[in-house]
Motif scaffolding. Structure first.
Motif, short mmCIF file in Angstrom:
data_model
loop_
_atom_site.label_atom_id
_atom_site.label_comp_id
_atom_site.label_asym_id
_atom_site.label_seq_id
_atom_site.Cartn_x
_atom_site.Cartn_y
_atom_site.Cartn_z
N ASP A 102 4.12 5.56 11.03
CA ASP A 102 4.40 4.16 11.31
C ASP A 102 3.41 3.32 10.49
O ASP A 102 2.39 3.84 10.01
N ASP A 103 3.71 2.05 10.32
CA ASP A 103 2.81 1.14 9.59
C ASP A 103 2.62 -0.13 10.40
O ASP A 103 3.60 -0.71 10.87
N TRP A 104 1.37 -0.51 10.60
CA TRP A 104 1.05 -1.74 11.32
C TRP A 104 0.51 -2.76 10.33
O TRP A 104 -0.51 -2.51 9.67
N ALA A 105 1.18 -3.90 10.25
CA ALA A 105 0.70 -5.00 9.40
C ALA A 105 -0.27 -5.86 10.20
O ALA A 105 0.14 -6.74 10.95
N VAL A 106 -1.55 -5.60 10.06
CA VAL A 106 -2.57 -6.37 10.76
C VAL A 106 -3.58 -6.88 9.74
O VAL A 106 -3.72 -6.32 8.65
N GLY A 107 -4.29 -7.94 10.10
CA GLY A 107 -5.26 -8.54 9.19
C GLY A 107 -6.44 -7.62 8.89
O GLY A 107 -6.71 -6.67 9.62
N ASP A 108 -7.14 -7.94 7.81
CA ASP A 108 -8.29 -7.14 7.39
C ASP A 108 -9.58 -7.80 7.87
O ASP A 108 -9.90 -8.91 7.44
N PRO A 109 -10.35 -7.15 8.75
CA PRO A 109 -11.60 -7.74 9.24
C PRO A 109 -12.61 -8.04 8.14
O PRO A 109 -13.47 -8.90 8.31
N VAL B 119 0.82 9.33 12.67
CA VAL B 119 -0.04 8.75 11.64
C VAL B 119 0.36 7.29 11.48
O VAL B 119 1.53 6.99 11.20
N ILE B 120 -0.60 6.40 11.66
CA ILE B 120 -0.34 4.96 11.53
C ILE B 120 -1.16 4.41 10.38
O ILE B 120 -2.39 4.45 10.41
N THR B 121 -0.47 3.92 9.36
CA THR B 121 -1.15 3.30 8.22
C THR B 121 -1.33 1.81 8.50
O THR B 121 -0.51 1.19 9.18
N MET B 122 -2.40 1.26 7.96
CA MET B 122 -2.75 -0.14 8.23
C MET B 122 -3.15 -0.80 6.91
O MET B 122 -4.32 -1.01 6.63
N GLY B 123 -2.16 -1.06 6.06
CA GLY B 123 -2.43 -1.76 4.81
C GLY B 123 -2.84 -0.89 3.66
O GLY B 123 -3.33 -1.39 2.66
N CYS B 124 -2.62 0.43 3.75
CA CYS B 124 -3.05 1.30 2.66
C CYS B 124 -1.88 1.90 1.90
O CYS B 124 -2.07 2.76 1.04
#
Length: 330
Positions: free
Chosen positions: A295-302, A277-282
């Motif tokens: 895991d957590d990926w710090a990526v920009g918000d489209p 499970v990969i969270t992306m800013g939540c």
């Protein structure tokens, strides 16, 4: 003349429930510091930087301003404890204050997209009140139960009802609710019956709206892995439609298959079925299930980016996806 006041005639003591004066002053000062567009863009860039920090030279590229101007804006954010800084050599590096990270995440991933999104509609909620609602949902559940005899029909009906209700909260086009419900319910039922020991690896990407980065990540995994890894996506607070810039990129990745994509709510069964499970800013929205890797990926918000910015976000995600797929298959 004596007058008797009823409960409806008296005023409620709402003032006692209001935010305190000191707290209000502190919050107002922080909001004032965040009220400049360039400061918000810099905050977003720092929050999504894979290194966890950014230097002045990086942030100066966001606008045609001098580095002293960038430094001034960063100092304003630092003065209200949103940022911390550290000088290393020639440059000063800035990162989100750990004590404010949750607040910054809420601002950038929930509040900001909501302010630039189109108006929501109540039509879909009204659709669920139609007299034939129960018959339509029950018919769909009967069809799916016949296809999956290993599941109790009552369980299938519950999944279908929950799926319909969840999608109805945000759907704009009510005529598509039953087909969308069928696709969402099929995915959920597949997750319920998945045998983790024999199935190919499954990844679940979770962001707030499921309208951008998590959709891109799932599409890129499915494209790269060619069926050797299955990717799902979901949102802790799903939007009504996928972001237009993201939809066009999905069309480039998936072709006609991109038309089947729509924002979906996060469910416990999706988490249980996942190997990763990969969270992306939540934030910490996913239930912790034994045996699941997180895991957590710090990526920009489209949702807050230009077309060029969304393409840069896609490229960032694609690089991470290649590493992830290689790790799962080797």
């Amino acid at each position: 003349m004596n007058v008797t006041l009823t409960a409806e005639d008296t005023c409620s003591p709402v003032a006692s429930h209001a935010i305190g004066q000191d707290a209000a002053s502190s919050v107002a000062a922080t909001l004032k510091a965040l009220s400049d567009p360039l400061r918000l863009r810099m905050l977003s860039a720092i929050a999504s930087d894979p290194r966890g920090e950014s230097c002045v030279c990086d942030l100066a590229e966001l606008a045609e301003v001098s580095q002293p101007t960038v430094s001034h804006h960063l100092k304003v954010l630092k003065d209200v404890d949103v940022l911390t800084s550290e000088r290393r050599g020639t440059w000063v590096w800035y990162k989100i204050n750990p004590n404010r990270r949750r607040a910054v995440t809420t601002l950038l991933d929930s509040f900001a997209p909501a302010t630039v999104a189109g108006p929501w509609t109540e039509d879909a909620v009204d659709e669920a009140r139609r007299p034939d609602f129960d018959a339509r949902v029950t018919h769909l559940a009967d069809e799916l139960a016949a296809e999956i005899p290993e599941l109790d029909s009552a369980t299938v009906l519950t999944i279908v009802r929950e799926s319909y209700s969840a999608l109805a909260r945000t759907a704009r086009v009510t005529s598509a609710l039953i087909p969308l419900t069928e696709r969402f319910a099929r995915q959920r039922l597949s997750d319920l019956t998945r045998d983790r020991d024999t199935a190919v690896p499954q990844v679940l990407f979770v962001c707030v709206a499921n309208a951008g980065r998590s959709q891109l990540a799932a599409a890129l995994v499915n494209q790269l892995a060619g069926g050797r890894v299955i990717a799902r996506s979901a949102g802790s607070s799903p939007a009504d439609v996928i972001h237009p810039h993201v939809r066009s990129l999905l069309a480039e990745i998936e072709g006609d298959g991109a038309t089947d994509r729509f924002p979906k709510p996060l469910t416990d069964d999706a988490v249980r079925a996942a190997d990763v499970v990969i969270t992306m800013g939540c934030g910490d929205v996913c239930p912790i299930i034994p045996g699941v890797r997180y895991d957590d990926w710090a990526v920009g918000d489209p949702a807050l980016a230009s077309r060029e910015g969304v393409e840069a976000i896609r490229d960032d995600i694609a690089a991470r996806v290649r590493t992830l797929v290689d790790n799962l298959l080797n």
